[in-house]
Design a protein around this motif. Structure first.
Motif, PDB file in Angstrom:
ATOM      1  N   ARG A  55      20.941   7.064  16.116  1.00  0.00           N
ATOM      2  CA  ARG A  55      19.589   6.701  16.522  1.00  0.00           C
ATOM      3  C   ARG A  55      18.968   5.754  15.506  1.00  0.00           C
ATOM      4  NH1 ARG A  55      20.341  12.100  17.719  1.00  0.00           N
ATOM      5  NH2 ARG A  55      19.989  12.653  19.920  1.00  0.00           N
ATOM      6  N   ARG A  56      17.930   5.025  15.949  1.00  0.00           N
ATOM      7  CA  ARG A  56      17.218   4.103  15.069  1.00  0.00           C
ATOM      8  C   ARG A  56      15.715   4.235  15.303  1.00  0.00           C
ATOM      9  NH1 ARG A  56      21.689   4.208  13.864  1.00  0.00           N
ATOM     10  NH2 ARG A  56      23.150   2.505  13.354  1.00  0.00           N
ATOM     11  N   VAL A  57      14.956   3.959  14.252  1.00  0.00           N
ATOM     12  CA  VAL A  57      13.501   3.863  14.369  1.00  0.00           C
ATOM     13  C   VAL A  57      13.179   2.383  14.573  1.00  0.00           C
ATOM     14  CG1 VAL A  57      11.290   4.216  13.215  1.00  0.00           C
ATOM     15  CG2 VAL A  57      13.137   5.874  12.895  1.00  0.00           C
ATOM     16  N   VAL A  58      12.617   2.039  15.726  1.00  0.00           N
ATOM     17  CA  VAL A  58      12.359   0.633  16.043  1.00  0.00           C
ATOM     18  C   VAL A  58      10.894   0.438  16.414  1.00  0.00           C
ATOM     19  CG1 VAL A  58      14.718   0.307  16.856  1.00  0.00           C
ATOM     20  CG2 VAL A  58      12.926   0.861  18.497  1.00  0.00           C
ATOM     21  N   LEU A  78      22.077  -5.365  23.677  1.00  0.00           N
ATOM     22  CA  LEU A  78      22.667  -4.684  22.533  1.00  0.00           C
ATOM     23  C   LEU A  78      24.137  -4.357  22.767  1.00  0.00           C
ATOM     24  CD1 LEU A  78      19.798  -2.277  21.389  1.00  0.00           C
ATOM     25  CD2 LEU A  78      20.518  -4.429  20.353  1.00  0.00           C
ATOM     26  N   ARG A  79      24.615  -4.535  23.984  1.00  0.00           N
ATOM     27  CA  ARG A  79      26.049  -4.381  24.240  1.00  0.00           C
ATOM     28  C   ARG A  79      26.852  -5.470  23.528  1.00  0.00           C
ATOM     29  NH1 ARG A  79      26.586  -2.889  30.714  1.00  0.00           N
ATOM     30  NH2 ARG A  79      25.446  -0.904  30.625  1.00  0.00           N
ATOM     31  N   ASN A  80      26.182  -6.564  23.198  1.00  0.00           N
ATOM     32  CA  ASN A  80      26.828  -7.670  22.490  1.00  0.00           C
ATOM     33  C   ASN A  80      26.493  -7.649  21.002  1.00  0.00           C
ATOM     34  OD1 ASN A  80      27.861  -8.630  24.966  1.00  0.00           O
ATOM     35  ND2 ASN A  80      25.968  -9.758  25.370  1.00  0.00           N
ATOM     36  N   LEU A  81      26.262  -6.462  20.459  1.00  0.00           N
ATOM     37  CA  LEU A  81      25.958  -6.310  19.041  1.00  0.00           C
ATOM     38  C   LEU A  81      27.202  -6.602  18.200  1.00  0.00           C
ATOM     39  CD1 LEU A  81      24.003  -5.384  16.780  1.00  0.00           C
ATOM     40  CD2 LEU A  81      24.798  -3.055  17.183  1.00  0.00           C
ATOM     41  N   GLU A  82      27.101  -7.564  17.276  1.00  0.00           N
ATOM     42  CA  GLU A  82      28.228  -7.965  16.440  1.00  0.00           C
ATOM     43  C   GLU A  82      28.284  -7.172  15.132  1.00  0.00           C
ATOM     44  OE1 GLU A  82      30.610 -10.313  17.107  1.00  0.00           O
ATOM     45  OE2 GLU A  82      29.802 -10.478  19.130  1.00  0.00           O
ATOM     46  N   LYS A  83      27.139  -7.015  14.480  1.00  0.00           N
ATOM     47  CA  LYS A  83      27.092  -6.270  13.226  1.00  0.00           C
ATOM     48  C   LYS A  83      25.666  -5.821  12.970  1.00  0.00           C
ATOM     49  CE  LYS A  83      26.605 -10.483  10.426  1.00  0.00           C
ATOM     50  NZ  LYS A  83      27.163 -11.278   9.319  1.00  0.00           N
ATOM     51  N   GLU A  84      25.520  -4.904  12.023  1.00  0.00           N
ATOM     52  CA  GLU A  84      24.197  -4.356  11.679  1.00  0.00           C
ATOM     53  C   GLU A  84      24.091  -4.225  10.164  1.00  0.00           C
ATOM     54  OE1 GLU A  84      21.396  -0.418  12.560  1.00  0.00           O
ATOM     55  OE2 GLU A  84      23.586  -0.300  12.721  1.00  0.00           O
ATOM     56  N   GLN A  85      22.992  -4.701   9.637  1.00  0.00           N
ATOM     57  CA  GLN A  85      22.683  -4.543   8.207  1.00  0.00           C
ATOM     58  C   GLN A  85      21.508  -3.578   8.087  1.00  0.00           C
ATOM     59  OE1 GLN A  85      21.562  -8.151   6.210  1.00  0.00           O
ATOM     60  NE2 GLN A  85      21.330  -7.164   4.218  1.00  0.00           N
ATOM     61  N   GLN A  86      21.753  -2.425   7.475  1.00  0.00           N
ATOM     62  CA  GLN A  86      20.730  -1.392   7.373  1.00  0.00           C
ATOM     63  C   GLN A  86      19.994  -1.491   6.045  1.00  0.00           C
ATOM     64  OE1 GLN A  86      22.691   2.353   7.956  1.00  0.00           O
ATOM     65  NE2 GLN A  86      23.277   1.905  10.054  1.00  0.00           N
ATOM     66  N   MET A  87      18.678  -1.348   6.124  1.00  0.00           N
ATOM     67  CA  MET A  87      17.821  -1.322   4.944  1.00  0.00           C
ATOM     68  C   MET A  87      16.845  -0.161   5.094  1.00  0.00           C
ATOM     69  SD  MET A  87      17.404  -5.391   4.775  1.00  0.00           S
ATOM     70  CE  MET A  87      17.618  -5.341   6.547  1.00  0.00           C
ATOM     71  N   GLY A  88      17.353   1.039   4.878  1.00  0.00           N
ATOM     72  CA  GLY A  88      16.544   2.227   5.119  1.00  0.00           C
ATOM     73  C   GLY A  88      16.406   2.465   6.604  1.00  0.00           C
ATOM     74  N   LEU A  89      15.174   2.617   7.065  1.00  0.00           N
ATOM     75  CA  LEU A  89      14.923   2.814   8.491  1.00  0.00           C
ATOM     76  C   LEU A  89      14.964   1.508   9.266  1.00  0.00           C
ATOM     77  CD1 LEU A  89      11.993   5.415   8.373  1.00  0.00           C
ATOM     78  CD2 LEU A  89      14.427   5.839   8.723  1.00  0.00           C
ATOM     79  N   ALA A  90      14.904   0.390   8.567  1.00  0.00           N
ATOM     80  CA  ALA A  90      14.934  -0.923   9.210  1.00  0.00           C
ATOM     81  C   ALA A  90      16.362  -1.439   9.299  1.00  0.00           C
ATOM     82  CB  ALA A  90      14.068  -1.914   8.443  1.00  0.00           C
ATOM     83  N   SER A  91      16.589  -2.306  10.282  1.00  0.00           N
ATOM     84  CA  SER A  91      17.906  -2.910  10.470  1.00  0.00           C
ATOM     85  C   SER A  91      17.751  -4.364  10.888  1.00  0.00           C
ATOM     86  CB  SER A  91      18.714  -2.162  11.536  1.00  0.00           C
ATOM     87  OG  SER A  91      19.025  -0.854  11.137  1.00  0.00           O
TER      88      SER A  91
END
Length: 211
Positions: A55-58, A78-91
């Motif tokens: 899950r994510r907080v958006v 979001l089905r075409n999501l390539e990568k994710e960079q997480q910074m705490g609750l933010a992405s």
């Protein structure tokens, strides 16, 4: 000359129209085949596992604004999501357009300028730090809470930066509130002395209260 269905010869004008229609259809099929082949080649290089899970907080307004391809003028998936960079609750999510295959950086939270000159902060992390201060909950309890919800936790450094940033505003607001309360107490005390005391008592006490 080609014949029509009834066996008669077709007019040259009609033949030209049919030929153009066939050419346009062939061209569209060719473009679709090229796009499909490009997608298949890219899919071979992609990992079979999901890029992001849980899950994510958006912030819905930020997500809705940035999930959009400006070239094709269509929404991103979001089905075409390539990568994710997480910074705490933010992405920061890298999402590819399904049509033109361009990549877009999609933020899940608004940025907050750091007044101390450091890196920008994110609103969701600052809100989490403020909630901890207001409720008296420590960062370790916050980590356990987020882990239970399967939400990426705030690492110690990320939490501390947000906490230090918010603390300045909390201390300033507390000081202003205390000053307002002191001034109110002074006014109430003077009003009470004016109602019950003599002029000399009022003058003496007012000087003592308001030097």
């Amino acid at each position: 000359m080609p014949r029509a269905k009834n066996g008669r010869f077709a007019k040259a004008q009609n033949v030209a129209k049919v030929e153009k229609l066939v050419e346009r259809t062939a061209e569209r099929k060719k473009k679709r085949s090229i796009a499909k082949a490009a997608k298949l080649l890219m899919a071979e290089d992609e990992p079979t596992m999901l890029v992001a899970v849980g899950r994510r907080v958006v912030e819905l307004d930020t997500l809705a604004k940035e999930l959009w391809c400006s070239d094709c003028n269509i929404p991103l998936s979001l089905r075409n999501l390539e990568k994710e960079q997480q910074m705490g609750l933010a992405s920061i999510m890298t999402v590819r357009c399904g049509e033109c295959l361009a990549e877009y950086a999609v933020h899940t939270s608004k940025k907050v300028p750091n007044l101390n000159g450091g890196k920008d902060l994110y609103s969701s992390n600052c809100k989490a730090a403020l909630g901890c201060i207001d409720s008296g909950m420590g960062p370790e309890i916050l980590k356990k809470f987020l882990s239970t919800l399967n939400i990426p936790v705030l690492h110690t450094h990320t939490y501390q930066r947000a906490h230090d940033f918010i603390s300045e505003f909390v201390v300033k607001a507390a000081d202003e509130s205390c000053k307002e309360a002191i001034e109110k107490e002074k006014r109430l005390a003077l009003e009470m002395l004016l109602e019950k005391g003599t002029y000399k008592d009022v003058l003496f006490n007012s000087e003592a209260l308001c030097p």
